[in-house]
Design an enzyme around this catalytic site. Sequence first.
Site, PDB file in Angstrom:
ATOM      1  N   GLU B  49       0.863  -0.867  -0.084  1.00 19.23           N
ATOM      2  CA  GLU B  49       0.483  -0.166  -0.045  1.00 19.23           C
ATOM      3  C   GLU B  49       1.047   1.401   0.113  1.00 19.23           C
ATOM      4  OE1 GLU B  49      -4.240  -2.156   2.689  1.00 19.23           O
ATOM      5  OE2 GLU B  49      -2.762   0.158   3.019  1.00 19.23           O
ATOM      6  N   ASP B  60      -6.419   9.460   9.636  1.00 13.78           N
ATOM      7  CA  ASP B  60      -4.917   9.383  10.211  1.00 13.78           C
ATOM      8  C   ASP B  60      -5.179  10.016  11.542  1.00 13.78           C
ATOM      9  OD1 ASP B  60      -4.028   7.579   7.716  1.00 13.78           O
ATOM     10  OD2 ASP B  60      -3.827   9.270   7.025  1.00 13.78           O
ATOM     11  N   TYR B 175     -10.413  -4.165   3.928  1.00  7.81           N
ATOM     12  CA  TYR B 175      -9.219  -3.881   4.801  1.00  7.81           C
ATOM     13  C   TYR B 175     -10.251  -3.548   6.104  1.00  7.81           C
ATOM     14  CZ  TYR B 175      -6.057  -0.804   6.618  1.00  7.81           C
ATOM     15  OH  TYR B 175      -5.299  -0.509   7.622  1.00  7.81           O
TER      16      TYR B 175
END
Lengths: 406, 263
Positions: B49, B60, B175
């Site tokens: 990734e 994040d 994911y």
Amino acid sequence: MNDTTPNSYRTGPDERGRFGIFGGRFVSETLMPLILDLEAEYEKAKTDPGFWAEMDDLWTHYVGRPSPLYYAERLTEELGGAKIYMKRDELNHTGAHKINNVLGQILLARRMGKTRIIAETGAGQHGVATATVCARFGLECIVFMGATDVERQKPNVFRMKLLGAKVVPVTSGRATLKDAMNEALRDWVTNVENTFYCIGTVAGPHPYPAMVRDFQSIIGKETRAQMMEREGRLPDTLVACIGGGSNAMGLFHPFLDDPEVRIIGVEAGGHGVDDRMEHAASLTGGRPGVLHGNRTYLLQDADGQILEGHSISAGLDYPGIGPEHSWLHDMGRVEYVSVTDDEALAAFQLSCRTEGIIPALEPSHALAHVAKLAPTLPRENLLVMNMCGRGDKDIFTVAEALGSKI
Amino acid sequence: MSRIDAKFAALKAEGKAAFVSFVMAGDPDYETSLAIVKGLPAAGVDVIELGMPFTDPMADGPAIQLAGQRALAGGMTLGRVLEMVRSFRVDDQTTPIILMGYYNPIYSMGVERFVAAAKDAGVDGLIVVDLPPEEDDELCLPANAAGLNFIRLATPTTDDTRLPAVARNTSGFVYYVSITGITGAASASAARVAPEVDRVRKATGLPVCVGFGVKTPEASAEIAGVADGVVVGSAIIERIAAGEDTASVLAFVKSLTEAAHGA
Ligand SMILES: Cc1ncc(COP(=O)(O)O)c(C=O)c1O
């Protein structure tokens, strides 16, 4: 710009939360169920008379609504044109329009059983309003504020603390309003069970832009009724400043379908809207992009990286704008202009001198445009500017800009 | 069969879980970053990734935020991310590369132009954090049409009523974000993750890789024991941030992949 004029400018957003191509729900999967929940709860509350009865009661007895529609006689004489009215939302409890919206969201949070409230703030006015209403209802309150803004808005930081809120200085990114919003979203993703995110403007993912607009529309609804009572007709011109655009949307929305009413939004032009990009005028100097959950006009570079806004007013230096404004801009229904820091400072002093009203730096931008526009309009033109905040919080900034020491 | 499907099929035949690494393209600079990425397959990485840096990475934590800032400060752009993929593909035609990031730089380049350029450069899949299934017509459908896998995130808040929507229009793998939170935060235990992996696997019929908060070889092994793959990002990026040289970053990656593959 528009090739088709809709029957109404007041029906948006659509079921996907869009105003034309703007708006939407650009959030991570973790948040998606939360905003769907919020939307469902808001749809229920919206049509529940009990919800609005509680709002009305608090607006009347806690906030001090309706705010006056005040004929600014000396300002009108000085400028020598349009008849200028000020919608006095700076007289609200906590000193700005922000509390109109906060009350609505906190009542909603209570209905949803949420006990922990988070908010972002730039100038600190939304943070103070959120801290205030949380104190009123005994809710935990955490306010995210860019470290740069914590520094330049110290009085509001202290107010929030007095009110029992925790103020978290945000140092990530560029440490201003957009980063505070990023950090609030990061908190929300982490604390999904008990937390309600109280957004301070008509931005964010659907349903926030519509919901915040609906709560702020009390400004325009009152203005309409007050003007009918005073003058027996609708105003001719509306002027409001725009950071994210909530005070402006609140004033404008009830008038969007009255084509005879000219509507003008004033963005922060900072040091001037040119390719130095030292301004916060998303519509005048930006292009469409996706940030903070919605598509809207944004200040960004050629690679789609978000640029920092600049304005002397900490409440206006957001690189985006509410999606409904972007749509109204592209449809040509609302005119958007910008004024510079210096023009806003001059208008700040003009209001002090002619009306005995110390305005916040944000509505000083609206006033600066009024100062340019009013002299070009006839005496019978009824102009309303939204005096959406008072200037106590700004006296240090203004003193510094004028070269005096407090 | 896409490179991603081929890789998962091969691993399944060997009875191994996939090790998926995440690094930010251009961190700390273009050349070092390219050297690290080129070294990942030899360190045992199955799927790469590659982060597309963005000024406002809302999902994040600090490690990946700062990695993005370093990359941007070094002049990284979306165009250069694609250039990096192209360079990687010169000597590696089998390791899948997935670009991960946020929508605005892609929207700014133009979806059609981006999708074609990504495919041409040798990109296999996309993970775009701020594009939930509700916004599929923005990028997911055009990407699928161009033959790119659009990989979805599933989270603890994705309940059974939402899972079908998450499964729609997706391919490659899912994911699973093991915690509610941002990247680099604490991880969930393998015991808690196992039933969630089953739930997502049943609803989607796709391999499920688990990420967020996996930092050590031990955690890597544990998660690999209950999922089809394990994703590690912040822990690798923290080593890059600390100024470790490429060989030592790759040695750390190797310790993670060996743990995952031994599980
Ligand atoms: C007094 C005042 N006006 C305007 C704004 C800008 O927000 P909006 O454009 O949403 O009204 C702020 C924000 O802090 C404010 O404090």
